[in-house]
Write an enzyme that holds these catalytic residues in place. Structure first.
Site, PDB file in Angstrom:
ATOM      1  N   TYR A 109       0.861  -1.188   0.000  1.00 32.36           N
ATOM      2  CA  TYR A 109       0.000   0.000   0.000  1.00 32.36           C
ATOM      3  C   TYR A 109       0.891   1.230   0.000  1.00 32.36           C
ATOM      4  O   TYR A 109       1.881   1.312   0.737  1.00 32.36           O
ATOM      5  CB  TYR A 109      -0.897   0.015   1.239  1.00 32.36           C
ATOM      6  CG  TYR A 109      -1.725   1.272   1.365  1.00 32.36           C
ATOM      7  CD1 TYR A 109      -2.990   1.346   0.801  1.00 32.36           C
ATOM      8  CD2 TYR A 109      -1.229   2.406   2.025  1.00 32.36           C
ATOM      9  CE1 TYR A 109      -3.761   2.503   0.900  1.00 32.36           C
ATOM     10  CE2 TYR A 109      -1.979   3.563   2.123  1.00 32.36           C
ATOM     11  CZ  TYR A 109      -3.239   3.606   1.559  1.00 32.36           C
ATOM     12  OH  TYR A 109      -3.982   4.749   1.637  1.00 32.36           O
ATOM     13  N   GLU A 197      -3.300   7.483  -4.191  1.00 36.81           N
ATOM     14  CA  GLU A 197      -3.261   6.166  -3.535  1.00 36.81           C
ATOM     15  C   GLU A 197      -3.013   5.076  -4.564  1.00 36.81           C
ATOM     16  O   GLU A 197      -3.639   5.062  -5.629  1.00 36.81           O
ATOM     17  CB  GLU A 197      -4.574   5.908  -2.800  1.00 36.81           C
ATOM     18  CG  GLU A 197      -4.596   4.606  -2.003  1.00 36.81           C
ATOM     19  CD  GLU A 197      -5.894   4.407  -1.259  1.00 36.81           C
ATOM     20  OE1 GLU A 197      -5.933   4.685  -0.052  1.00 36.81           O
ATOM     21  OE2 GLU A 197      -6.882   3.984  -1.904  1.00 36.81           O
TER      22      GLU A 197
END
Length: 391
Positions: A109, A197
């Site tokens: 992530y 993101e």
């Protein structure tokens, strides 16, 4: 302003961030043609909506032949995809993204956002890629790494290496990660982003880093500086009431309660909602009519909040600084008459010409409940929304 994955990945490519080959499609046949152009043997078909959690909701399908690509696209296009982030009503799927399959060894992530407590941009990374970061933060916070960026120095290479070491990357992967991180920071600044993101950023079996997903949120207050990004806006993905509010220069956010709020000033609006909650009610919206509210804008605001069928009462809370309370009172009266308000309305007015405004309301002949202060207003509107007689 949110962008679709396929739009975000095109921007990633421009900044040199590696992404899998893919094409957008608006029909099943276009999806098949895209798969043929990409080449096989495996493809991923992804519903294009402004929400996370698509995979769990059936919005991401693996296809091992062209018939499966066609079936996946047909099953998504023209439907509404409901995820944790959309609520049960879901969002319309008007396009799918067909992407070449990737050989995944690891998932990471990676994101960039503003740390409001520190007033600095933060880069956040986790070895638990592919999972919802909120869930990771709650259950295994030790897996989350972050660095904050000093605005004078900018994002530094050593900060990227610090994250890379923490993620267990090695050798050439560290250089790749550093390149991606620096490109993301440059993108964040140049495009006035509020969130970038990648979830997941994958390590392929060959050891390369690739952005398998892409999310870009642009600061809505800066969109005017990026006309090329403004063209990417997809109004079908936005709350229709919020979109209508923006057309009348109203700041509106839909909520789940039944007490509609109309307030001038964001801080006062937040305090109003807090007081409603404190006294046992549930606000149906955040609505800031602004410091320069006019009678016409108040009418539009009433039309907007009453278009929500869940609303059982309305609280008008105005502090007259720039705006005059008597003008707001005129707007409230016109709105109640013209819109056909059929639910209780509680009004609290303070500030410029407040006494005159109260006289206007009391002489209107309309059933409008006055309030002496914010606490009194909150108590009365909660009681009226519950079908009780306000004290």
């Amino acid at each position: 302003m949110n962008l679709h994955e396929y739009q975000a990945k095109e921007i990633f490519r421009h900044y040199g961030i590696p992404v899998p080959a893919g094409q957008v499609a608006a029909s099943a046949e276009e999806a098949v043609a895209a798969a043929k152009a990409l080449g096989g043997p495996v493809w991923v078909v992804k519903a294009q909506v402004h929400a996370g959690g698509r995979g769990k909701a059936g919005g991401v399908k693996l296809a091992r032949d062209l018939d499966a690509v066609r079936a996946a696209a047909q099953g998504m296009l023209g439907t509404r995809l409901a995820t944790k982030q959309t609520g049960p009503e879901g969002l319309p799927v008007e396009k799918v993204y067909v992407e070449a399959g990737s050989e995944i060894a690891r998932e990471i992530y990676l994101s960039l956002t503003l740390n409001r407590e520190k007033g600095r941009i933060a880069m956040i990374a986790s070895s638990a890629g592919g999972m919802e970061i909120e869930e990771v933060a709650e259950k295994t916070p030790e897996q989350i790494l972050s660095v904050t960026v000093h605005p004078a120095a900018g994002f530094q290479a050593h900060q990227a290496r610090e994250l890379a070491f923490g993620l267990g990357l090695q050798g050439e992967q560290i250089k790749q990660f550093q390149s991606i991180a620096l490109a993301l920071y440059r993108l964040y600044l140049e495009q006035d982003a509020s969130l970038l993101e990648i979830n997941p950023l994958i390590v392929t079996r060959s050891g390369s880093l690739v952005a398998l997903d892409a999310k870009i949120n642009i600061d809505p207050n800066a969109v005017y500086r990026h006309p090329e990004l403004a063209k990417l806006r997809d109004a079908s993905q936005e709350d229709p009431m919020e979109r209508k509010a923006a057309e009348h220069e109203l700041n509106y956010v839909s909520l789940d309660g039944d007490i509609a709020c109309m307030v001038n000033g964001a801080g006062l609006a937040m305090a109003t909602m807090d007081l409603i909650k404190l006294h046992g009610g549930q606000p149906a919206n955040f609505l800031d009519v602004g410091g320069g509210a006019t009678s016409e804008r108040v009418t539009h605001a009433f039309q907007l909040i009453l278009s929500n069928p869940k609303v059982t009462a309305v609280l008008v809370n105005i502090f007259g600084g720039i705006v005059r309370c008597d003008m707001i009172a005129d707007g409230v009266i016109n709105a109640v008459k013209n819109v056909g308000v059929k639910v209780p309305v509680v009004v609290r007015l303070e500030g410029t010409n407040a006494d005159k405004a109260r006289e206007v309301l009391s002489g209107s002949g309309l059933t409008i409940t006055p309030a002496t202060d914010l606490t009194d207003a909150a108590r009365k509107v909660v009681a009226l929304a519950a079908g009780k007689v306000a004290a």
